[in-house]
Scaffold this active site. Structure first.
Site: not given
Ligand code: NAP
Length: 251
Positions: A146, A94, A68, A163, A13-14, A159-161
């Site tokens: 999270s 991530n 992934v 994380k 998810g980079g 989602y909670a499960a």
């Molecule tokens: P985001 O902006 O939606 O980015 C998500 C990333 O995951 C994107 O790079 C996406 O890539 C990738 N992704 C999604 N499905 C995928 C798959 N099947 N295979 C490969 N890559 C995949 O989300 P974010 O807010 O940065 O969140 C990143 C992490 O932090 C997540 O695990 C999220 O649960 C956690 N988190 C976020 C928050 C928040 O408030 N934002 C809070 C707590 C935890 P593509 O679009 O290229 O597929």
């Protein structure tokens, strides 16, 4: 100071949000960086930005279109990176998604999808990479969980499960790999401004903000800095931990 000089990192998810901020900060600190995502345009854009953050002409950057949740895709991609680079020192799990709904309305597809992308993916990457880290007698695995995995949240049982599952996985893996100097830790972000959270209503955002003692929404950079600490030798005596980076929401 380049904290990750001569280190190599995979960041799932980079291509967006938190993962992209981690990738760019690692690049700025001297690491070779491979990013995984599914969106070609975002992957190519991030690769350009990685180039702009280069601090050493020898640094290697690559972007891989890989789902992934699919073991075979992950295995083939990581094996290719290992054969190109010879080693991977840092793994950041991530990639993550949400499919929110109350349990009584949640269908099986949304349950399975969130568990597969958020949690099975962690099994997939670690299963493939742990052996080479053990052989190298060193490595750092960083799982982006999270605060929802600590507190739970109505409308997010899937989602909670996923994380909370990451946290149990990480602590177990930390115990399995510690004797080989491979560390595993979680970062638990609070509310961070990314595309994942942009759809929330102003009312919900206001309610969340009221519960953040530091009085501001987090940025992807806030999480990237914790991920830099956990990847670097600054945290060489830290394993099996969950670091909440949430402005004090959960304490
Ligand atoms: P985001 O902006 O939606 O980015 C998500 C990333 O995951 C994107 O790079 C996406 O890539 C990738 N992704 C999604 N499905 C995928 C798959 N099947 N295979 C490969 N890559 C995949 O989300 P974010 O807010 O940065 O969140 C990143 C992490 O932090 C997540 O695990 C999220 O649960 C956690 N988190 C976020 C928050 C928040 O408030 N934002 C809070 C707590 C935890 P593509 O679009 O290229 O597929």
């Amino acid at each position: 100071m380049q904290l990750l000089k001569k280190k190599s990192a995979i960041i799932t998810g980079g291509t967006a949000g938190i993962g992209k901020a981690i990738a760019l900060l690692y690049a700025q600190n001297g690491a070779d960086v491979a990013i995984f995502g599914t969106n070609r345009e975002r992957a190519e854009q991030t690769l350009k930005e990685l180039e702009a953050h280069r601090v050493d002409s020898e640094q290697k950057f690559s972007a891989h279109l890989v789902n992934v949740a699919q073991f075979k895709e992950v295995e083939e991609t990581i094996q290719k990176i290992l054969s190109d680079w010879g080693k991977v020192d840092i793994l950041v799990n991530n990639a993550g998604i949400t499919r929110d709904n109350l349990l009584m309305r949640m269908n099986e597809e949304d349950w399975d999808l969130v568990l597969d992308v958020n949690l099975k993916s962690v099994y997939n990457t670690c299963r493939v990479l742990a052996r080479s880290m053990m052989k190298a007698k060193g490595g750092s695995i960083i799982n982006i969980s999270s605060v929802i995995g600590l507190t739970g949240n109505a409308g997010q049982v899937n989602y909670a499960a996923s994380k909370s599952g990451m946290i149990g996985f990480t602590k177990s893996l930390a115990k399995e790999l510690a004797s080989r100097n491979v560390r595993a830790n979680c970062v638990a972000p609070g509310y961070i401004e990314t595309q994942m959270t942009e759809g929330l209503s102003d009312q919900i955002k206001g309610q969340i903000l009221a519960n953040i003692p530091l009085g501001r929404i987090g940025s992807p950079q806030d999480i990237a800095q914790a991920a830099l600490y956990l990847a670097s030798d600054l945290s060489s005596y830290v394993t099996g931990q969950v670091i909440a980076v949430d402005g004090g929401m959960v304490m």
